[in-house]
Design a protein around this motif. Structure first.
Motif, PDB file in Angstrom:
ATOM      1  N   LEU A   4       0.832  -1.200   0.000  1.00  0.00           N
ATOM      2  CA  LEU A   4       0.000   0.000   0.000  1.00  0.00           C
ATOM      3  C   LEU A   4       0.868   1.252   0.000  1.00  0.00           C
ATOM      4  O   LEU A   4       0.585   2.228  -0.686  1.00  0.00           O
ATOM      5  CB  LEU A   4      -0.926   0.008   1.224  1.00  0.00           C
ATOM      6  N   LEU A   5       1.943   1.186   0.769  1.00  0.00           N
ATOM      7  CA  LEU A   5       2.866   2.324   0.842  1.00  0.00           C
ATOM      8  C   LEU A   5       3.485   2.605  -0.522  1.00  0.00           C
ATOM      9  O   LEU A   5       3.575   3.764  -0.939  1.00  0.00           O
ATOM     10  CB  LEU A   5       3.989   2.005   1.833  1.00  0.00           C
ATOM     11  N   ASP A   6       3.905   1.529  -1.196  1.00  0.00           N
ATOM     12  CA  ASP A   6       4.519   1.718  -2.513  1.00  0.00           C
ATOM     13  C   ASP A   6       3.549   2.383  -3.479  1.00  0.00           C
ATOM     14  O   ASP A   6       3.922   3.252  -4.262  1.00  0.00           O
ATOM     15  CB  ASP A   6       4.975   0.368  -3.084  1.00  0.00           C
ATOM     16  N   LYS A   7       2.281   1.968  -3.404  1.00  0.00           N
ATOM     17  CA  LYS A   7       1.279   2.603  -4.274  1.00  0.00           C
ATOM     18  C   LYS A   7       1.093   4.069  -3.905  1.00  0.00           C
ATOM     19  O   LYS A   7       1.054   4.948  -4.755  1.00  0.00           O
ATOM     20  CB  LYS A   7      -0.070   1.877  -4.142  1.00  0.00           C
ATOM     21  N   LEU A   8       0.963   4.308  -2.607  1.00  0.00           N
ATOM     22  CA  LEU A   8       0.692   5.674  -2.140  1.00  0.00           C
ATOM     23  C   LEU A   8       1.820   6.633  -2.532  1.00  0.00           C
ATOM     24  O   LEU A   8       1.588   7.802  -2.830  1.00  0.00           O
ATOM     25  CB  LEU A   8       0.507   5.659  -0.612  1.00  0.00           C
ATOM     26  N   LYS A   9       3.040   6.094  -2.553  1.00  0.00           N
ATOM     27  CA  LYS A   9       4.193   6.942  -2.884  1.00  0.00           C
ATOM     28  C   LYS A   9       4.200   7.394  -4.339  1.00  0.00           C
ATOM     29  O   LYS A   9       4.989   8.253  -4.717  1.00  0.00           O
ATOM     30  CB  LYS A   9       5.494   6.206  -2.542  1.00  0.00           C
ATOM     31  N   GLU A  10       3.292   6.824  -5.139  1.00  0.00           N
ATOM     32  CA  GLU A  10       3.192   7.309  -6.526  1.00  0.00           C
ATOM     33  C   GLU A  10       2.543   8.688  -6.582  1.00  0.00           C
ATOM     34  O   GLU A  10       2.573   9.356  -7.604  1.00  0.00           O
ATOM     35  CB  GLU A  10       2.386   6.325  -7.382  1.00  0.00           C
ATOM     36  N   ILE A  11       1.934   9.088  -5.479  1.00  0.00           N
ATOM     37  CA  ILE A  11       1.334  10.418  -5.448  1.00  0.00           C
ATOM     38  C   ILE A  11       2.365  11.418  -4.931  1.00  0.00           C
ATOM     39  O   ILE A  11       3.067  11.148  -3.964  1.00  0.00           O
ATOM     40  CB  ILE A  11       0.068  10.430  -4.565  1.00  0.00           C
ATOM     41  N   ASP A  12       2.464  12.541  -5.609  1.00  0.00           N
ATOM     42  CA  ASP A  12       3.461  13.555  -5.245  1.00  0.00           C
ATOM     43  C   ASP A  12       3.373  13.954  -3.782  1.00  0.00           C
ATOM     44  O   ASP A  12       2.284  14.112  -3.231  1.00  0.00           O
ATOM     45  CB  ASP A  12       3.237  14.833  -6.079  1.00  0.00           C
ATOM     46  N   GLY A  13       4.536  14.138  -3.184  1.00  0.00           N
ATOM     47  CA  GLY A  13       4.574  14.652  -1.821  1.00  0.00           C
ATOM     48  C   GLY A  13       4.653  13.544  -0.789  1.00  0.00           C
ATOM     49  O   GLY A  13       5.013  13.782   0.355  1.00  0.00           O
ATOM     50  N   ILE A  14       4.284  12.317  -1.177  1.00  0.00           N
ATOM     51  CA  ILE A  14       4.244  11.225  -0.205  1.00  0.00           C
ATOM     52  C   ILE A  14       5.561  10.468  -0.188  1.00  0.00           C
ATOM     53  O   ILE A  14       5.955   9.847  -1.173  1.00  0.00           O
ATOM     54  CB  ILE A  14       3.090  10.242  -0.521  1.00  0.00           C
ATOM     55  N   THR A  15       6.246  10.536   0.929  1.00  0.00           N
ATOM     56  CA  THR A  15       7.463   9.752   1.124  1.00  0.00           C
ATOM     57  C   THR A  15       7.100   8.541   1.975  1.00  0.00           C
ATOM     58  O   THR A  15       5.959   8.384   2.386  1.00  0.00           O
ATOM     59  CB  THR A  15       8.516  10.574   1.892  1.00  0.00           C
ATOM     60  N   ASN A  16       8.090   7.700   2.237  1.00  0.00           N
ATOM     61  CA  ASN A  16       7.855   6.519   3.047  1.00  0.00           C
ATOM     62  C   ASN A  16       7.309   6.893   4.433  1.00  0.00           C
ATOM     63  O   ASN A  16       6.318   6.353   4.904  1.00  0.00           O
ATOM     64  CB  ASN A  16       9.171   5.760   3.210  1.00  0.00           C
ATOM     65  N   LYS A  17       7.978   7.843   5.050  1.00  0.00           N
ATOM     66  CA  LYS A  17       7.633   8.239   6.413  1.00  0.00           C
ATOM     67  C   LYS A  17       6.241   8.880   6.471  1.00  0.00           C
ATOM     68  O   LYS A  17       5.418   8.545   7.328  1.00  0.00           O
ATOM     69  CB  LYS A  17       8.687   9.235   6.897  1.00  0.00           C
ATOM     70  N   ILE A  18       5.991   9.782   5.527  1.00  0.00           N
ATOM     71  CA  ILE A  18       4.692  10.458   5.490  1.00  0.00           C
ATOM     72  C   ILE A  18       3.587   9.459   5.184  1.00  0.00           C
ATOM     73  O   ILE A  18       2.521   9.476   5.808  1.00  0.00           O
ATOM     74  CB  ILE A  18       4.709  11.592   4.441  1.00  0.00           C
ATOM     75  N   GLY A  19       3.860   8.559   4.238  1.00  0.00           N
ATOM     76  CA  GLY A  19       2.873   7.541   3.873  1.00  0.00           C
ATOM     77  C   GLY A  19       2.514   6.645   5.047  1.00  0.00           C
ATOM     78  O   GLY A  19       1.345   6.324   5.258  1.00  0.00           O
ATOM     79  N   GLU A  20       3.520   6.248   5.809  1.00  0.00           N
ATOM     80  CA  GLU A  20       3.268   5.415   6.994  1.00  0.00           C
ATOM     81  C   GLU A  20       2.364   6.140   7.976  1.00  0.00           C
ATOM     82  O   GLU A  20       1.388   5.589   8.486  1.00  0.00           O
ATOM     83  CB  GLU A  20       4.584   5.089   7.704  1.00  0.00           C
ATOM     84  N   LYS A  21       2.695   7.398   8.261  1.00  0.00           N
ATOM     85  CA  LYS A  21       1.885   8.183   9.200  1.00  0.00           C
ATOM     86  C   LYS A  21       0.450   8.282   8.704  1.00  0.00           C
ATOM     87  O   LYS A  21      -0.513   8.143   9.463  1.00  0.00           O
ATOM     88  CB  LYS A  21       2.453   9.607   9.342  1.00  0.00           C
ATOM     89  N   PHE A  22       0.326   8.535   7.411  1.00  0.00           N
ATOM     90  CA  PHE A  22      -0.966   8.720   6.755  1.00  0.00           C
ATOM     91  C   PHE A  22      -1.821   7.456   6.896  1.00  0.00           C
ATOM     92  O   PHE A  22      -2.952   7.499   7.379  1.00  0.00           O
ATOM     93  CB  PHE A  22      -0.679   9.040   5.285  1.00  0.00           C
ATOM     94  N   LEU A  23      -1.268   6.311   6.509  1.00  0.00           N
ATOM     95  CA  LEU A  23      -2.035   5.061   6.537  1.00  0.00           C
ATOM     96  C   LEU A  23      -2.386   4.654   7.971  1.00  0.00           C
ATOM     97  O   LEU A  23      -3.512   4.242   8.258  1.00  0.00           O
ATOM     98  CB  LEU A  23      -1.249   3.939   5.845  1.00  0.00           C
ATOM     99  N   ILE A  24      -1.419   4.795   8.860  1.00  0.00           N
ATOM    100  CA  ILE A  24      -1.664   4.406  10.251  1.00  0.00           C
ATOM    101  C   ILE A  24      -2.731   5.294  10.879  1.00  0.00           C
ATOM    102  O   ILE A  24      -3.595   4.833  11.628  1.00  0.00           O
ATOM    103  CB  ILE A  24      -0.347   4.440  11.051  1.00  0.00           C
ATOM    104  N   ASN A  25      -2.692   6.587  10.540  1.00  0.00           N
ATOM    105  CA  ASN A  25      -3.701   7.491  11.081  1.00  0.00           C
ATOM    106  C   ASN A  25      -5.102   7.095  10.630  1.00  0.00           C
ATOM    107  O   ASN A  25      -6.072   7.207  11.391  1.00  0.00           O
ATOM    108  CB  ASN A  25      -3.379   8.927  10.648  1.00  0.00           C
ATOM    109  N   LEU A  26      -5.211   6.600   9.403  1.00  0.00           N
ATOM    110  CA  LEU A  26      -6.521   6.147   8.911  1.00  0.00           C
ATOM    111  C   LEU A  26      -6.965   4.864   9.616  1.00  0.00           C
ATOM    112  O   LEU A  26      -8.131   4.714   9.970  1.00  0.00           O
ATOM    113  CB  LEU A  26      -6.466   5.919   7.393  1.00  0.00           C
ATOM    114  N   ILE A  27      -6.024   3.934   9.830  1.00  0.00           N
ATOM    115  CA  ILE A  27      -6.380   2.696  10.537  1.00  0.00           C
ATOM    116  C   ILE A  27      -6.879   3.021  11.942  1.00  0.00           C
ATOM    117  O   ILE A  27      -7.834   2.433  12.436  1.00  0.00           O
ATOM    118  CB  ILE A  27      -5.158   1.745  10.632  1.00  0.00           C
TER     119      ILE A  27
END
Lengths: 190, 190
Positions: A4-27
């Motif tokens: 999921l992180l790899d997919k999310l990182k295809e969107i501009d601005g999303i790095t590994n760290k930001i993506g992790e925070k983003f997904l975890i916050n939604l969970i």
């Protein structure tokens, strides 16, 4: 989750760290799914790319192109929508043209790849073209290419005043500096 | 767009700059809406919070709690899911407990607010509790509070070793850490 992180990182601005925070916050907060769906729905319904200047249209209106109070003969050429947004609340009264990138010969980004032709199509003998590409190597290459093509086709070509440090990316420049640089813009061709 | 940005910033990890890049990238690339919807759907369907350790369950399975190969008597106490993810591919063979925060008296984050009671409920006389809260003031307050409550209820309480981080330059290491690293020095040759 890595997928999921790899997919999310295809969107501009999303790095590994930001993506992790983003997904975890939604969970951890199911209500943020609804928030995000609202955002996406409004974005999809009401925002479109402006076919003229490459900024965005909100409710089919471009704040630059569709605004008669703006000087439609002063066109500021920028590389991204984010930079154009910095002009929105400023004293700048002209319109914009977003290239969506810069010429980069190392990365095979040629004038065809970015939206330069659209710029050439919209200028005429009454137009002042204010070049606000980055003062980096690729920004200068882009500006020089544009100058070489339009020099006989417009009224005036100007460039952002120095005040922006050499090598500086517009991304990191505050609005005031940008406005100052516009006010002190240098005439390249009159 | 500022309204959308403000909403988006309610999700962890999203700053103004990142949010702008994110939204603009979606306006410019309609296919990324589908990508994001796929991500959200999979996240919503397959990921849940683990009620035991506060890590996440994927397809109703927690890689820590539901894994018999892990030592269920070694519980590493961490502040966030992101930190626990760092243990996933490591040699650590125990399980985790995520507090989802640390005690912070200035911000009125008390032991009740974070998930400490859940930790107390799951430890017993066979448990080793490895405290891996941050080595900051609030992390220490949190660790000390936990120690005070569990000290007679578990087999062993341990704390992460203090030392110089991998790649760390001594120039940037504070004295206390340096002294700790010297006290805990490892014998390479006797």
């Amino acid at each position: 989750m890595d997928d999921l992180l790899d997919k999310l990182k295809e969107i501009d601005g999303i790095t590994n760290k930001i993506g992790e925070k983003f997904l975890i916050n939604l969970i951890e907060n199911l209500d943020k799914f609804n928030l995000l769906n609202e955002i996406l729905q409004e974005l999809k319904e009401n925002y479109k790319n402006c076919e003229i200047c490459n900024f965005y249209k909100m409710n089919n209106t471009c704040v630059f192109c569709d605004n008669n109070k703006r000087d439609q003969n002063l066109v500021c050429v920028l590389t991204s929508k984010r930079e154009a947004r910095k002009l929105l609340n400023s004293e700048y009264r002209g319109i914009v043209h977003i290239l969506r990138g810069e010429i980069n010969l190392n990365k095979n980004i040629s004038p065809d790849t970015i939206q330069i032709d659209k710029l050439f199509a919209r200028i005429n003998k009454d137009t002042e073209v204010l070049l606000a590409t980055n003062l980096t190597f690729n920004g200068e290459v882009t500006a020089n290419y544009i100058i070489s093509v339009i020099k006989d086709k417009c009224k005036k070509i100007t460039r952002l005043a120095r005040g922006i440090p050499f090598g500086g990316s517009l991304d990191y420049i505050d609005e005031e500096t940008l406005i100052n640089a516009i006010e002190n813009r240098k005439i390249i061709k009159k």
